[in-house]
Design an enzyme around this catalytic site. Structure first.
Site, short mmCIF file in Angstrom:
data_model
loop_
_atom_site.label_atom_id
_atom_site.label_comp_id
_atom_site.label_asym_id
_atom_site.label_seq_id
_atom_site.Cartn_x
_atom_site.Cartn_y
_atom_site.Cartn_z
N ASP A 362 6.66 -20.00 -68.00
CA ASP A 362 5.21 -20.14 -67.83
C ASP A 362 4.68 -21.53 -68.15
OD1 ASP A 362 4.56 -17.61 -66.83
OD2 ASP A 362 4.52 -16.72 -68.83
N GLY A 364 6.22 -24.55 -67.83
CA GLY A 364 6.57 -25.52 -66.80
C GLY A 364 6.14 -25.10 -65.41
N THR A 371 -3.79 -22.32 -68.18
CA THR A 371 -4.15 -20.90 -68.11
C THR A 371 -4.91 -20.42 -69.35
OG1 THR A 371 -1.99 -20.32 -69.01
CG2 THR A 371 -2.19 -20.32 -66.62
N TYR A 452 -0.41 -11.49 -68.79
CA TYR A 452 -0.12 -11.56 -70.23
C TYR A 452 -0.99 -12.56 -70.96
CZ TYR A 452 3.67 -8.74 -72.05
OH TYR A 452 4.39 -7.70 -72.57
N TYR A 454 -1.02 -14.87 -74.39
CA TYR A 454 -0.25 -15.42 -75.51
C TYR A 454 -1.17 -16.20 -76.42
CZ TYR A 454 3.76 -14.53 -72.44
OH TYR A 454 4.69 -13.94 -71.64
#
Lengths: 724, 724
Positions: A362, A364, A371, A452, A454
């Protein structure tokens, strides 16, 4: 590259698309604001942490000049780079797509030699541009206006995807005629679909020489949470640049789309709350305001800590020049030159056509900063938080604001930093009940990489410890199935966990590899593995038969420092400065303290594992500092073949003793989904620590003051308070 | 057994001694209060959490009758037991020493059948008394006043030590003539010493048939932190009952006593604070008061949780009948019948005469509740904490109050319970930024077992998760050495870590084994190991070569459920109710989620490891429920030979599928000390979780309300506030 306005009415979204839409639809379009020279003062109006407006450090002015060699590119600098590139000969006829643009940091020695007040070193930008299917790597000197270096990448892999790439792929796919039949077979029209464009991994020659994305579609009927409603078995392979569907596959027409019931996670005042007693309002209160300062937009000072904090489009949040004050002398002592999440690898565990390729990298591929959407005050971060924006760059080379992307707050969670109770006669019967409340500083960001979420926390303690936590939340990727009950399934292990009717939560892993350029009391450090070895005692010498003894092993080369964690062969992992000894003669050091963790078990020859070979070795690697080795999966990760990973660099087995070294730590999660993860997952967190070991002469907070009642704020309930 | 007042002037203290001194010296001597029928209202006056006085649940009245079958013995009941035993024929001529007295809990089935409002089952006490070197185990019916069972233990091991035992041992040792010469050889008199009496472990026949303690001495000159000033090499072995020194050994006369500089950890207003910027006051504020209630002294209700919470002289803090409300139906659903730390094993890693025996089993030898002193408000627990007292029993059978021993508070640490950000076209361009603040409930106690402080937290989350954390602080056990700098040492691995001049921090481990009687939706449960296995793919079927697949293994017998943790052979550990299926057909369950951990590596035949064989197998055991199997190291642990451990019971390899089972989880720490641990250790914590897995039909806090600004309190700084 342009986005037509009709494209905005198409039902697609994923990953960077939401951001794009946000920018284009929002009345305070930052692209417009900044590129048009508009006023950016409104950038904080969306979520004002009301109580802080008077006490927060002043927000950074994105147009103000950089004050620190590590400050990210400013709005003005981004405009200047774009202008330089516009008149750069090779790009005169066709302006390339700017896949990334960031500060080209000065040499480490130059940064280390810089002191506040010095003129800052020449400012340079590092640009990765895409033109005619080639990746151009350029460094640009902002003062001279010259392109200093220009290289065309010859290795595998493409640069980070842009919003425009993602939009193009989805747009291409949703216009593909066969899609209508697939939608219709499921009782839908294309207008009912939301499509996303995950990265394809890399699985061999067919996929080389072109940038491809996979496009998957979902029903958005009746829910904002389309992720829970896949059109299973439908997968389109799109050539991003040629805007062409290379492969269309639909093997799932017989698989029902999971229903929309209970998928909506939005708060609506009328929602039926969960069955529980309400909780009275509770808050972290600091009415005198935060104790930290943020100078020149990026330099954070708090208690005994000082560090440079900056948003980064790829890494998300970068801390640099982390310095702690000696508890006794007050001297500023270096701990780490730079720390950030270098790559995030998420392999899914399903071999089907629509699933095998899911092995995201995610950072790279999509960018953790790119995001990261605005944090939600009072819910993502407490009331006493300060927010920081990111200034990033879009594909056309224009700057945009990623607002409220980082929050910074002091935390008191009700715990003690140290304690001891005793009654001593020596103190005349006086009770000894000593405890010290623990207050920490947290720097946080949250990346929403599609489904997702993070959350990355860097938490600084006054005792010198740094705790790094990654928290997972957001949506599962679910797989449609004909089953709506496990009792219909013979071999339940074969199917995977049913999390809702007709929806399997596909098993997957998450691995986050951190780049930790430790500079403990200076750049030259040594990695020492302190192995706890069982010693057998000589019979008769002592009644004990065995005990543990720490044995120090200095790692001479990279091979010595490839650490696999084992409960039954335990070690401590120290980074020490062999030239800096305490008064007792112990080398000054920090140790890495692992917490709960997980390892990748994929075949080393499996393409996803080849590309993410930095997880071959769980949990630590140490490399000599090398300016170009920043990204554990390689500089150009998207569709890479794994020829530029930490594992490859480290094959050289370079010497690492008493030199400038970088430590790489991987935090892993196995995720076997369950019903509770549907339709949005309760947060799961894991962490590791960097902890001083013989760095301070003694407990650095021995003489800290306890908290007394009279110190604390005087509070009353808000009159309008609701119960939560 | 009496303590003469002259004993109080002797310079000894350790373990339970501080408590004893506390009771005898304090103006609010609880022994006096309760045994003499005095007023106990003053028991909360020491540390009133001022802001809570009006909103806290009313403090439990120790004289009020029990309302719940699990309520601990009340003051009145303890008096009654003592009175029954006083007139019990075998004890008529000589009242035994009461080593422990606690509620003999009714049969589990009886408790499970009980509902609020029902009459409580007959109250019984379980007493372990010592008379003529024999351990008497008695159950006493409080209603009939009869001794129901009376057994003299024939196995190895003695009951928990009392304060009087410890005092007797130290008193005996400090009166021993040779001690004076040892003190003098170090320039001290006996009056300058503080002596402690650690347990001796068990190392063979010489030590059998009598209760022995080791006595070690320290210089208390110029510091309350005598632990840092050992008379190295001096060790006395004392027969506790005969009050006789069995062995006197002093091999360390040439080893200097480490200095007192920087050992004092007490706060004094004039202390030089650490070199750091001060932190503005910060507090967890809840001006409408806590949201939980404590009914009848022990029944806690908060949000969706309900549990019985009680102090226990041996286990410290016991939670029972842990029930969570279903998020949708509101039904009360059982999670756990009982949970508590069953034993705490602390082996030191040094084979010398004065060190080899140090292999403490603190719960069974000294008692975690017995050593829990009052928590320090605002520093051990936040301002919004409620405090609970323990009512314990002294060796003469009289009750005493362990005041403010448990705190209970709601925590908001600034984290999110779940989050997701997205922009959807399907919602008309509306931003989707959902996050929910996480608020939890913490029940805490801290045991100061001599030098070490163990804080135990049970944290309940509204999403159904229970997090159990053990935090370590307090003092190291240090070993004197002639060296004051590592550069004097040839083989540094041989010496151990130098933490201050002439002081080695001896390496040691901590293992805390929890008894977790899981009753997931009822008593009959099954333990399922969900093993994540690497599957190799058939060549050509998919481009992927490998993926993970969860394989469920139902544990049929105890052997199947001996779990060793491995990073490279990962599993999830589920306790499921096979008879209770979700709407999707998944069995209702909870999983155990390990965090950072450590395993014991000692020889299984080493005496300390034999006695603590419950750590042979790290990290999980499962046994069928057996009323008598509560203490992982055995009922009588002190000087035991390891004949009554979890490992021994489990050798029978009993069936455990679909029955009432108990899960045992061990939390471990290796501790290699460093300078920062001197003279008091910054807190180190580790935890594990019990997490719902297909227990709820979906995310149980999906519809939770976010926090809004207008909910939060209105605060101003206190006018007298200092900076911390």
């Amino acid at each position: 590259m342009e986005i037509s306005s009709s494209a905005l009415r198409l039902p697609f979204l994923f990953l960077l698309v939401p951001l794009l839409l946000f920018f284009l639809l929002s009345p305070w379009n930052p692209l417009h604001n900044l590129s048009g020279g508009g006023d950016s003062a409104g950038r904080r109006t969306q979520f004002p942490p009301k109580s802080l407006t008077s006490i927060s450090p002043p927000p950074a002015e994105p147009r103000s000049p950089p004050r620190n060699p590590l400050d990210p590119l400013t709005v003005g600098e981004i405009h200047r780079v774009r202008s330089i590139l516009s008149s750069y000969q090779p790009f005169l006829h066709h302006f390339p797509s700017i896949q990334s643009m960031s500060l080209d940091e000065p040499d480490k020695s130059r940064v280390l030699g810089w002191k506040s007040g010095d003129p800052i070193p020449p400012r340079k930008a590092f640009v990765i541009a895409l033109l005619d299917n080639q990746s151009h790597l350029l460094t640009i000197d902002l003062d001279s206006g010259r392109v200093e270096t220009h290289e065309i990448s010859s290795g595998s892999g493409y640069p980070m995807l842009t919003m425009e790439d993602v939009v193009a792929a989805v747009q291409t796919a949703v216009s593909y005629p066969e899609l209508e039949a697939s939608a219709a077979a499921r009782g839908l029209s294309v207008a009912n679909l939301s499509c996303i464009s995950p990265s394809p991994g890399w699985f061999g020659p067919d996929e080389e020489g072109k940038r491809i994305l996979k496009v998957l579609c979902f029903s958005k009927q009746g829910t904002p949470n389309f992720y829970m409603r896949p059109l299973e078995g439908l997968v389109m392979t799109v050539d991003v640049d040629r805007r062409e569907v290379l492969q269309f596959s639909d093997t799932g027409k017989g698989i029902p789309i999971p229903g929309r019931a209970n998928t909506d996670y939005r708060f609506r005042p009328g929602n039926k709350p969960p069955e529980m007693e309400r909780i009275n309002p509770i808050s972290m209160e600091q009415p005198r305001g935060p104790s930290f300062t943020v100078t020149d937009g990026h330099l954070v000072k708090w208690a005994n800590w000082e560090f440079h904090l900056k948003p980064d489009q790829r890494a998300g949040l970068v801390v640099s020049r982390v310095v702690v004050r000696d508890s006794e002398t007050g001297a500023a002592r270096s701990v780490m030159y730079k720390g950030f999440p270098s790559e995030l690898f998420v392999p899914y565990m399903d071999a089907d056509e629509g699933w095998y390729f899911k092995s995201y990298m995610d950072a790279g591929e999509f960018g953790l900063g790119a995001t990261a959407m605005p944090l939600v005050p009072l819910n993502d971060c407490p009331r006493n938080a300060y927010y920081m924006d990111g200034i990033f760059v879009s594909a056309d080379g224009q700057p945009f604001v990623q607002s409220n992307m980082i929050c910074l707050f002091e935390r008191y969670a009700g715990d003690a930093a140290w304690r001891h109770s005793e009654l001593t006669v020596s103190s005349g019967g006086q009770e000894l009940r000593e405890a010290r409340a623990k207050v920490t500083l947290v720097a946080r960001m949250a990346a929403s990489v599609g489904n997702y979420d993070y959350t990355f926390d860097w938490e600084f303690q006054t005792d010198g410890l740094i705790k790094i936590t990654v928290s997972l939340s957001g949506m599962l990727m679910v797989k449609g199935t004909v089953h709506d009950n496990m009792n219909q399934v013979q071999n339940q292990d074969e199917m995977g966990p049913l999390v809702s009717e007709n929806a399997i939560g596909v098993v997957h892993d998450h691995f986050i590899t951190f780049h930790l350029d430790m500079d403990v009391d200076g750049p030259n450090n040594t990695f020492v593995k302190v192995n706890l070895v069982k010693e057998e005692n000589v019979e008769g010498k002592t009644p004990r038969k065995s005990y543990l003894k720490p044995k120090r092993h200095v790692a001479k080369t990279e091979d010595d420092a490839r650490i696999k964690l084992s409960l039954y062969d335990p070690s401590e992992f120290h980074v020490v400065n062999p030239s800096r000894r305490s008064r007792l003669g112990n080398p000054s050091g920090y140790k890495v303290v692992p917490g709960g963790n997980a390892a990748s078990l994929l075949d080393h020859s499996d393409p996803p594992q080849l590309r993410s070979a930095f997880t071959n070795n769980q949990v630590i690697w140490v490399t000599p500092y090398n300016r170009s080795e920043l990204w554990a999966g390689g500089l150009l990760v998207y569709q890479s073949h794994g020829d530029d990973t930490l594992d490859v660099w480290s094959q050289r087995n370079r010497e690492i003793e008493d030199r400038d070294v970088v430590l790489w730590y991987t935090l892993g999660f196995h995720h076997v989904p369950c019903q509770e993860d549907f339709p949005v997952m309760p947060t799961v967190a894991a962490s590791f620590q960097l902890k001083p070991v013989n760095f301070f002469e003694r407990n650095p907070i021995l003489t800290a003051r306890p908290v007394f009642e009279e110190d604390l704020p005087v509070c009353r309930p808000s009159e309008s308070a609701s119960i939560i």
